[in-house]
Design a protein around this motif. Structure first.
Motif, short mmCIF file in Angstrom:
data_model
loop_
_atom_site.label_atom_id
_atom_site.label_comp_id
_atom_site.label_asym_id
_atom_site.label_seq_id
_atom_site.Cartn_x
_atom_site.Cartn_y
_atom_site.Cartn_z
N MET A 1 0.84 -1.21 0.00
CA MET A 1 0.00 0.00 0.00
C MET A 1 0.87 1.26 0.00
O MET A 1 0.63 2.20 -0.76
CB MET A 1 -0.92 0.01 1.22
CG MET A 1 -1.85 1.21 1.28
SD MET A 1 -2.82 1.31 2.81
CE MET A 1 -3.80 -0.18 2.68
N ARG A 2 1.89 1.27 0.85
CA ARG A 2 2.78 2.43 0.90
C ARG A 2 3.55 2.56 -0.41
O ARG A 2 3.78 3.67 -0.91
CB ARG A 2 3.75 2.30 2.07
CG ARG A 2 3.08 2.42 3.43
CD ARG A 2 4.10 2.26 4.55
NE ARG A 2 3.47 2.40 5.86
CZ ARG A 2 4.13 2.32 7.00
NH1 ARG A 2 5.43 2.11 7.00
NH2 ARG A 2 3.49 2.45 8.15
N TYR A 3 3.95 1.43 -0.96
CA TYR A 3 4.67 1.45 -2.24
C TYR A 3 3.79 2.05 -3.33
O TYR A 3 4.24 2.89 -4.12
CB TYR A 3 5.10 0.03 -2.62
CG TYR A 3 5.59 -0.06 -4.03
CD1 TYR A 3 6.84 0.44 -4.40
CD2 TYR A 3 4.81 -0.63 -5.03
CE1 TYR A 3 7.29 0.38 -5.71
CE2 TYR A 3 5.24 -0.70 -6.34
CZ TYR A 3 6.48 -0.19 -6.68
OH TYR A 3 6.91 -0.24 -7.98
N ALA A 4 2.53 1.62 -3.40
CA ALA A 4 1.63 2.14 -4.43
C ALA A 4 1.45 3.64 -4.29
O ALA A 4 1.37 4.37 -5.29
CB ALA A 4 0.27 1.43 -4.35
N ALA A 5 1.39 4.14 -3.06
CA ALA A 5 1.27 5.58 -2.84
C ALA A 5 2.53 6.30 -3.33
O ALA A 5 2.46 7.38 -3.94
CB ALA A 5 1.03 5.87 -1.37
N ASP A 6 3.70 5.70 -3.06
CA ASP A 6 4.95 6.28 -3.54
C ASP A 6 4.96 6.35 -5.07
O ASP A 6 5.37 7.36 -5.67
CB ASP A 6 6.15 5.45 -3.07
CG ASP A 6 6.38 5.54 -1.57
OD1 ASP A 6 5.85 6.47 -0.93
OD2 ASP A 6 7.10 4.67 -1.04
N VAL A 7 4.54 5.26 -5.70
CA VAL A 7 4.53 5.21 -7.17
C VAL A 7 3.56 6.23 -7.74
O VAL A 7 3.85 6.90 -8.74
CB VAL A 7 4.19 3.80 -7.66
CG1 VAL A 7 3.96 3.78 -9.17
CG2 VAL A 7 5.32 2.83 -7.32
N ALA A 8 2.39 6.37 -7.12
CA ALA A 8 1.41 7.34 -7.61
C ALA A 8 2.01 8.74 -7.66
O ALA A 8 1.80 9.49 -8.64
CB ALA A 8 0.16 7.32 -6.73
N ALA A 9 2.76 9.11 -6.64
CA ALA A 9 3.39 10.43 -6.61
C ALA A 9 4.45 10.56 -7.70
O ALA A 9 4.54 11.60 -8.38
CB ALA A 9 4.01 10.68 -5.24
N VAL A 10 5.24 9.51 -7.89
CA VAL A 10 6.27 9.53 -8.93
C VAL A 10 5.64 9.61 -10.32
O VAL A 10 6.10 10.36 -11.19
CB VAL A 10 7.19 8.30 -8.81
CG1 VAL A 10 8.09 8.17 -10.04
CG2 VAL A 10 8.04 8.39 -7.56
N LEU A 11 4.58 8.85 -10.56
CA LEU A 11 3.92 8.87 -11.86
C LEU A 11 3.40 10.26 -12.20
O LEU A 11 3.47 10.70 -13.36
CB LEU A 11 2.76 7.87 -11.88
CG LEU A 11 3.14 6.38 -11.84
CD1 LEU A 11 1.89 5.51 -11.78
CD2 LEU A 11 4.00 6.00 -13.04
N ALA A 12 2.87 10.95 -11.21
CA ALA A 12 2.39 12.30 -11.46
C ALA A 12 3.54 13.22 -11.89
O ALA A 12 3.38 14.03 -12.82
CB ALA A 12 1.72 12.85 -10.20
N GLU A 13 4.69 13.06 -11.24
CA GLU A 13 5.86 13.87 -11.61
C GLU A 13 6.33 13.54 -13.02
O GLU A 13 6.66 14.45 -13.81
CB GLU A 13 7.00 13.62 -10.63
CG GLU A 13 6.75 14.10 -9.21
CD GLU A 13 7.90 13.76 -8.29
OE1 GLU A 13 9.02 13.53 -8.80
OE2 GLU A 13 7.69 13.69 -7.07
#
Length: 309
Positions: free
Chosen positions: A80-92
């Protein structure tokens, strides 16, 4: 205009450990104007660069890399934490116009990205630490009995010797007052859910992987893996934390404690990693529909034709 701009939003590269995934990801990112994003549950940890075979400094200099070594070993990092990290990176990356090339061997991470994940809330670190301190010396069978008293459904599902999952169920119940089973039907969508993706599973010959694993472990030892594990050991972290169970770590710690010879520790690390590679292949075969299996020498051409030809 690249095919990425026309449709493909991200490239996902999976496969057994030591199959050449990282080098493939770097080359795709270099050719297609992309960024390599980690999808390996052990390579997130800052404490272990060498023994988890994180990309080298030379590889990181070729193209941008994200989500490598950004988590302290004392943290129990979750999908879950990993997916949140990825979501932020994808937006960037969308803002920058860079193609995400996600690479790793952790099937659960990929599944969280593409299919979502259960809505189990994170257990506060203070709750987790207090609980684990209380049960550190308690036998697993007694923990299973304790689980049966508060969460009989999960106690029925779990084997009495499965300490990690029993403790996880107890922690969730302690933090939320609910059975972990009650959350499993509730799902959050993953950040890649519903997007057009290229999903490649690099599939080398089994014996080739086994040989590469053994050679790579010897190389890691020559590059200072034992010193790295010694530094981790000095932190005296909870032995159930993921970082303490990275392949090679338990055996090398046993060697440092004087209970295992170095050659035996190396052999144990190699054997554990070979067994893990086999499990990775089985996981993707049964759990990850829609992935294209490709031979290592064909994977780059397949990716380039699909994404940036």
């Amino acid at each position: 205009m690249t095919k990425e701009a026309e449709g493909i939003r991200a490239v996902l590269i999976a496969g057994p450990t030591a199959s050449g995934k990282s080098a493939l990801a770097v080359e795709i990112a270099r050719r297609c104007g992309g960024t390599v994003v980690n999808a390996d549950s052990m390579q997130v940890y800052a404490d272990l660069r060498t023994i988890t075979a994180r990309p080298t400094s030379a590889e990181e200099a070729i193209v941008p890399h994200r989500l490598y070594g950004h988590v302290d070993g004392a943290i129990n990092h979750s999908a879950m934490r990993y997916a949140a990290d990825v979501a932020a990176v994808l937006a960037e990356l969308r803002q920058a116009g860079s193609l995400p090339v996600l690479v790793g061997g952790t099937g659960l991470y990929f599944k969280a990205l593409t299919e979502g994940f259960s809505a189990i809330p994170p257990v506060p670190e203070a709750v987790r630490s207090a609980f684990r301190a209380r049960v550190a010396e308690q036998e697993t069978g007694l923990l299973h009995t304790e689980l049966g008293a508060v969460d009989p459904e999960m106690a029925e599902r779990l084997k009495p010797g499965d300490r990690m999952r029993i403790m996880r169920a107890l922690e969730v119940h302690l933090a939320t007052g609910r059975s972990i089973a009650s959350f499993q039907g509730e799902r959050h969508p993953g950040p890649l859910d519903g997007l057009p993706l290229l999903r490649l599973f690099v599939s080398p010959e089994r014996e080739e992987v086994r040989a590469r694993i053994d050679r790579r472990f010897e190389t890691m030892m020559a590059q200072g893996a034992l010193d790295e594990v010694a530094a981790l050991r000095e932190r005296q972290l909870d032995p159930l934390l993921p970082v303490m169970r990275a392949h090679g770590v338990p055996g090398l710690i046993a060697h440092l404690d004087g209970s295992l010879g170095l050659d035996e520790a190396i052999a144990r690390g190699q054997a554990d990693t070979r067994a893990y590679a086999k499990r990775q292949v089985t996981w993707f075969r049964h759990q990850m529909a829609g992935w294209q299996a490709v031979a290592p020498d064909a994977a780059l051409d397949v990716a380039l034709r699909a994404v940036c030809a």
